[in-house]
Design a protein around this motif. Structure first.
Motif, PDB file in Angstrom:
ATOM      1  N   ASN A 127       1.790  41.161  41.731  1.00 51.58           N
ATOM      2  CA  ASN A 127       0.909  41.690  40.694  1.00 51.58           C
ATOM      3  C   ASN A 127       0.972  43.214  40.628  1.00 51.58           C
ATOM      4  OD1 ASN A 127      -0.338  39.873  39.014  1.00 51.58           O
ATOM      5  ND2 ASN A 127      -2.391  40.323  39.739  1.00 51.58           N
ATOM      6  N   LEU A 128       0.976  43.858  41.788  1.00 50.52           N
ATOM      7  CA  LEU A 128       1.018  45.313  41.825  1.00 50.52           C
ATOM      8  C   LEU A 128       2.356  45.852  41.330  1.00 50.52           C
ATOM      9  CD1 LEU A 128      -0.761  45.910  45.253  1.00 50.52           C
ATOM     10  CD2 LEU A 128      -1.740  46.160  42.970  1.00 50.52           C
ATOM     11  N   SER A 129       3.423  45.084  41.511  1.00 50.59           N
ATOM     12  CA  SER A 129       4.755  45.549  41.088  1.00 50.59           C
ATOM     13  C   SER A 129       4.922  45.532  39.577  1.00 50.59           C
ATOM     14  CB  SER A 129       5.842  44.691  41.741  1.00 50.59           C
ATOM     15  OG  SER A 129       5.820  43.370  41.224  1.00 50.59           O
ATOM     16  N   THR A 130       4.006  44.875  38.864  1.00 52.88           N
ATOM     17  CA  THR A 130       4.115  44.839  37.402  1.00 52.88           C
ATOM     18  C   THR A 130       3.694  46.153  36.759  1.00 52.88           C
ATOM     19  OG1 THR A 130       1.879  43.924  37.153  1.00 52.88           O
ATOM     20  CG2 THR A 130       3.689  42.347  37.386  1.00 52.88           C
ATOM     21  N   HIS A 131       3.093  47.056  37.536  1.00 50.00           N
ATOM     22  CA  HIS A 131       2.720  48.380  37.023  1.00 50.00           C
ATOM     23  C   HIS A 131       3.818  49.366  37.416  1.00 50.00           C
ATOM     24  CE1 HIS A 131       0.517  51.941  35.973  1.00 50.00           C
ATOM     25  NE2 HIS A 131      -0.602  51.265  35.718  1.00 50.00           N
ATOM     26  N   THR A 132       4.471  49.947  36.434  1.00 48.84           N
ATOM     27  CA  THR A 132       5.632  50.801  36.706  1.00 48.84           C
ATOM     28  C   THR A 132       5.269  52.021  37.550  1.00 48.84           C
ATOM     29  OG1 THR A 132       5.260  51.935  34.587  1.00 48.84           O
ATOM     30  CG2 THR A 132       6.800  50.072  34.599  1.00 48.84           C
ATOM     31  N   ALA A 133       4.032  52.498  37.450  1.00 50.42           N
ATOM     32  CA  ALA A 133       3.639  53.691  38.197  1.00 50.42           C
ATOM     33  C   ALA A 133       3.558  53.439  39.694  1.00 50.42           C
ATOM     34  CB  ALA A 133       2.285  54.204  37.691  1.00 50.42           C
ATOM     35  N   ASN A 134       3.597  52.173  40.106  1.00 51.61           N
ATOM     36  CA  ASN A 134       3.483  51.849  41.531  1.00 51.61           C
ATOM     37  C   ASN A 134       4.828  51.792  42.245  1.00 51.61           C
ATOM     38  OD1 ASN A 134       0.714  51.619  41.372  1.00 51.61           O
ATOM     39  ND2 ASN A 134       0.732  49.403  41.054  1.00 51.61           N
ATOM     40  N   CYS A 135       5.917  51.919  41.502  1.00 50.89           N
ATOM     41  CA  CYS A 135       7.237  51.689  42.083  1.00 50.89           C
ATOM     42  C   CYS A 135       7.521  52.628  43.261  1.00 50.89           C
ATOM     43  CB  CYS A 135       8.310  51.843  41.013  1.00 50.89           C
ATOM     44  SG  CYS A 135       9.978  51.468  41.601  1.00 50.89           S
ATOM     45  N   VAL A 136       7.345  53.911  43.062  1.00 48.97           N
ATOM     46  CA  VAL A 136       7.656  54.876  44.118  1.00 48.97           C
ATOM     47  C   VAL A 136       6.783  54.637  45.339  1.00 48.97           C
ATOM     48  CG1 VAL A 136       7.653  57.321  44.731  1.00 48.97           C
ATOM     49  CG2 VAL A 136       8.488  56.609  42.488  1.00 48.97           C
ATOM     50  N   LYS A 137       5.500  54.393  45.093  1.00 45.66           N
ATOM     51  CA  LYS A 137       4.571  54.159  46.196  1.00 45.66           C
ATOM     52  C   LYS A 137       4.969  52.908  46.982  1.00 45.66           C
ATOM     53  CE  LYS A 137       0.927  55.961  46.609  1.00 45.66           C
ATOM     54  NZ  LYS A 137       0.393  57.117  47.373  1.00 45.66           N
ATOM     55  N   MET A 138       5.446  51.880  46.298  1.00 47.35           N
ATOM     56  CA  MET A 138       5.851  50.653  46.981  1.00 47.35           C
ATOM     57  C   MET A 138       7.102  50.881  47.819  1.00 47.35           C
ATOM     58  SD  MET A 138       5.028  47.791  44.024  1.00 47.35           S
ATOM     59  CE  MET A 138       4.888  46.384  45.106  1.00 47.35           C
ATOM     60  N   ILE A 139       7.989  51.734  47.342  1.00 46.73           N
ATOM     61  CA  ILE A 139       9.192  52.052  48.120  1.00 46.73           C
ATOM     62  C   ILE A 139       8.814  52.831  49.373  1.00 46.73           C
ATOM     63  CG2 ILE A 139      11.362  53.337  48.112  1.00 46.73           C
ATOM     64  CD1 ILE A 139      11.499  52.772  45.067  1.00 46.73           C
ATOM     65  N   GLU A 140       7.959  53.836  49.192  1.00 50.69           N
ATOM     66  CA  GLU A 140       7.550  54.673  50.318  1.00 50.69           C
ATOM     67  C   GLU A 140       6.745  53.900  51.364  1.00 50.69           C
ATOM     68  OE1 GLU A 140       7.128  58.837  47.730  1.00 50.69           O
ATOM     69  OE2 GLU A 140       5.346  57.706  48.362  1.00 50.69           O
ATOM     70  N   SER A 141       6.055  52.856  50.929  1.00 48.49           N
ATOM     71  CA  SER A 141       5.201  52.085  51.843  1.00 48.49           C
ATOM     72  C   SER A 141       5.946  50.968  52.555  1.00 48.49           C
ATOM     73  CB  SER A 141       4.013  51.506  51.074  1.00 48.49           C
ATOM     74  OG  SER A 141       3.249  52.510  50.462  1.00 48.49           O
ATOM     75  N   GLN A 183      13.427  49.948  37.336  1.00 51.04           N
ATOM     76  CA  GLN A 183      13.447  51.409  37.353  1.00 51.04           C
ATOM     77  C   GLN A 183      14.601  51.884  38.242  1.00 51.04           C
ATOM     78  OE1 GLN A 183       9.527  53.385  37.530  1.00 51.04           O
ATOM     79  NE2 GLN A 183       8.706  51.327  37.898  1.00 51.04           N
ATOM     80  N   PRO A 184      15.299  52.919  37.838  1.00 46.67           N
ATOM     81  CA  PRO A 184      16.447  53.390  38.637  1.00 46.67           C
ATOM     82  C   PRO A 184      16.104  53.661  40.086  1.00 46.67           C
ATOM     83  CG  PRO A 184      16.423  54.451  36.485  1.00 46.67           C
ATOM     84  CD  PRO A 184      15.152  53.674  36.574  1.00 46.67           C
ATOM     85  N   VAL A 185      14.925  54.253  40.341  1.00 40.63           N
ATOM     86  CA  VAL A 185      14.570  54.534  41.728  1.00 40.63           C
ATOM     87  C   VAL A 185      14.366  53.233  42.505  1.00 40.63           C
ATOM     88  CG1 VAL A 185      12.085  54.688  41.208  1.00 40.63           C
ATOM     89  CG2 VAL A 185      13.000  55.858  43.211  1.00 40.63           C
TER      90      VAL A 185
END
Length: 653
Positions: free
Chosen positions: A478-492, A521-523
């Protein structure tokens, strides 16, 4: 049961003896065995009730016992008679029994009838919002019905709930009326007897809840043979939540759901085509399984989404009004009660919030959320678990999501339970609460930004219990469906955990779906591409996953080719057996899987054409009937979509 006895004596108020269903197991052509079984059941009823004097329906009870005694005499005489004369004797005895039974008519006890009318009057008053005072309720429930303490109230409630579950539409009075009776008794339990319970009883009930997942081990340790009809034909294990499909066969819900999700349209036992895919709860069989487990001292806890209680209970006006009055008492206890009283109040909020949208609505409107938030920090494990589970149950109702998120510090407290809750169940239910709250798009970013939320979910995904991993992966999806969370999910470390979860049964499908979204997203594509086992895991799911899992896997690989650059694309197209797997999906996959497989086939085709061209061979690589002549330039422009099957339990018992 006191409250049940004041209603019509025509209704069946006790479940059949377990022996009636389990012994002997094979009665085909065994008349003697059948007679012995019937005699045993009848004798068991006589010994259980002949020496007891029920407070209600005394005359009818004594009459019934006498009839059973005559029936035992009949069975004994038939069994002891010779083969030639047995039929004649049996017929004569049956005629005698019929004549004696006709002489007896149902006796209407005037005292019981007056109590019944009084009860209906009380229910009507409650339905209009006029709650009787404590003196009137004490006179009726304690003095007249003999419900003397909190434990007696709990026994009454559990008994009536069992009747609703097991006998459904056969009940007289209706399940709707009994739902009002249950709500009234619950209200009286707290109004008349307070919130203090025997500490040993609380501790016992709490420990009993910890025994989930031990059933198979207990059976193995005691070498008990499970009755064949209690085993799921698919898993061959004891059924936890038996359901009936359109062919009339019974299966465990988890097993048959997985069978249907994998694309099968026939009954796995008979081979018949399924007319529909509706799963009907087999409550009678589940009750027998529970009785059998009890008889053999094997712990049995229905699944968390079980309908033993909850949505199956109709919400009549008396039930709603009585529950509202109960909630007011519970909130008072949460405000000013003792620690044990607060734990009990949270438990009742938790159970009431299981029983439908209307209850969830008025419970939250009554102002309970701030009190539950405080209890999330309790040092008492049972209090914390009840509080977070109550919060989960309330969050199912959409309007309550905003109430929870807007309560200052509530999200922080839920994440704190997720990170360091006293029990596994508390941490799992905190994860499920985050999943429920993240259904609202604007809350996804807030949850992901809460310190510790993402890393803890990632850790639970890899090291939690099966249910904990499921809660974690659905929340992360569910959280991955928000594009703004991508970087935070990678870092976590979420991406790394999702890739590793591709190898875990039960969560791989959702993990692949989350990765497909992150890779857009590319990142995200770069992060997934840097995980060496990512492509291998996705290819493996294309080979052995469920239909939805295969769909999510091919979607993730396609997005990796689109967003991951040349190196990632080459790693995908050079994966062993990719061509064969794409070919298989083009013919056997779901509609979306076929479409994505076709797009990935074009990527595969183009890459191989370029490789051969640069080698000077100038040969095109045809795939699945496609030629390079009509191939699109560049990559297809369809947007990625993933298919998810994410049932979430409404509550825990």
């Amino acid at each position: 049961m006191a409250s049940a006895a004041i209603f019509s004596s025509l209704r069946r108020s006790r479940s059949p003896s377990l022996d009636a269903f389990l012994a002997p197991v094979d009665l085909d052509n065994d008349v003697v065995g059948l007679l012995k079984t019937l005699t045993s059941i009848a004798s068991d009823l006589i010994s259980s009730f002949s020496d007891k004097s029920p407070p209600f329906q005394k005359k009818n009870s004594r009459s019934l016992i006498r009839k059973i005694e005559l029936f035992v005499v009949l069975l004994d005489s038939v069994r002891e008679s010779g083969p030639k004369s047995s039929l004649i004797i049996a017929l004569s005895r049956i005629n005698l029994l019929q004549k004696q039974s006709r002489r007896n008519k149902l006796f209407i006890d005037k005292h019981v009838e007056s109590l019944r009318l009084k009860f209906f009057k009380l229910l009507n008053e409650v339905g209009t919002g006029n709650i009787p005072n404590s003196e009137e309720l004490h006179d009726f429930f304690v003095t007249k019905l003999g419900i003397l303490d909190a434990r007696a109230c709990r026994v009454e409630i559990e008994f009536l709930e069992e009747q609703i579950v097991n006998h459904g539409s056969d009940l007289e009075p209706s399940a709707s009326i009994l739902g009002g009776v249950i709500a009234m008794i619950r209200y009286c339990r707290f109004l008349l007897f307070g919130f203090e319970e025997d500490e040993m009883e609380i501790s016992h009930r709490f420990r009993r809840g910890k025994k989930r997942g031990l059933i198979s081990k207990e059976i193995a340790d005691t070498f008990i043979t499970i009755p064949k009809d209690f085993c799921c034909p698919i898993s061959l294990d004891l059924m936890m939540d038996p359901v009936i499909i359109s062919t009339g066969q019974a299966f465990d819900r988890a097993s048959i759901s997985r069978w249907i999700e994998e694309g099968h349209c026939n009954c796995p036992k008979t081979g018949q085509t399924l007319v529909h895919k509706k799963l009907v709860p087999n409550r009678a069989l589940r009750n027998l399984i529970m009785q059998w487990c009890t008889a053999h001292k094997i712990p049995y806890s229905p699944p968390d989404n079980s309908d033993l209680v909850g949505e199956s209970f109709p919400a009549s006006r008396p039930a709603v009004e009585a529950n509202k009055a109960t909630v007011r008492l519970l909130i008072q206890e949460l405000e000013n009660g003792s620690d044990s009283g607060k734990a009990i109040a949270a438990r009742e909020i938790r159970f009431l919030a299981k029983t439908g949208r209307e209850n969830r609505g008025f419970i939250a409107e009554s102002g309970v959320i701030p009190h539950l938030k405080i209890l999330l920090s309790s040092q008492t494990p049972i209090a914390q678990e009840n509080a977070v589970t109550a919060m989960l149950n309330l969050s199912i109702y959409d309007k309550n999501k905003s109430r929870i998120m807007e309560e200052s510090g509530c999200l922080t407290s839920i994440v704190a339970v997720l990170k360091s809750g006293h029990t596994i169940e508390s941490r799992e239910n905190a994860a499920a609460t985050l999943f429920s709250l993240s259904a609202v798009h604007e809350y996804k970013k807030l949850i992901a930004d809460e310190p510790g939320a993402l890393p803890t979910l990632a850790g639970m995904l890899l090291s939690g219990t099966p249910r904990g991993r499921k809660d974690a992966v659905t929340a992360l999806f569910n959280l991955s469906t928000h594009t703004a969370n991508c970087v935070k999910m990678i870092e976590s470390g979420v991406v790394k955990s999702l890739v590793e979860a591709l190898e875990c049964d039960g969560v791989a499908e959702e993990a692949a779906g989350a990765l497909a979204l992150i890779i857009r997203q590319p990142v995200g594509a770069e992060a997934v591409g840097n995980e060496e086992s990512a492509v291998v895991g996705l290819i493996g799911m294309m080979r052995c996953g469920t239909p939805r899992g295969k769909e999510n896997a091919v979607a993730a690989l396609l997005e990796l080719c689109r967003s991951g650059g040349a190196a990632a694309t080459e790693r995908v197209v050079r994966a062993p057996a990719l061509a064969g797997l794409i070919h298989s999906l083009l013919f056997t996959g779901t509609k979306r899987a076929r479409r994505k497989a076709a797009s990935l086939a074009r990527v595969f085709q183009r890459c191989h054409y370029d490789i051969l061209h640069f080698n000077g061979l100038r040969l095109g690589y045809g795939f699945a009937g496609n030629s390079t002549a009509g191939m699109e330039s560049g990559f297809p422009t369809e947007s990625v979509s993933v298919s998810m099957s994410m049932p979430m339990s409404v509550s825990v018992s």
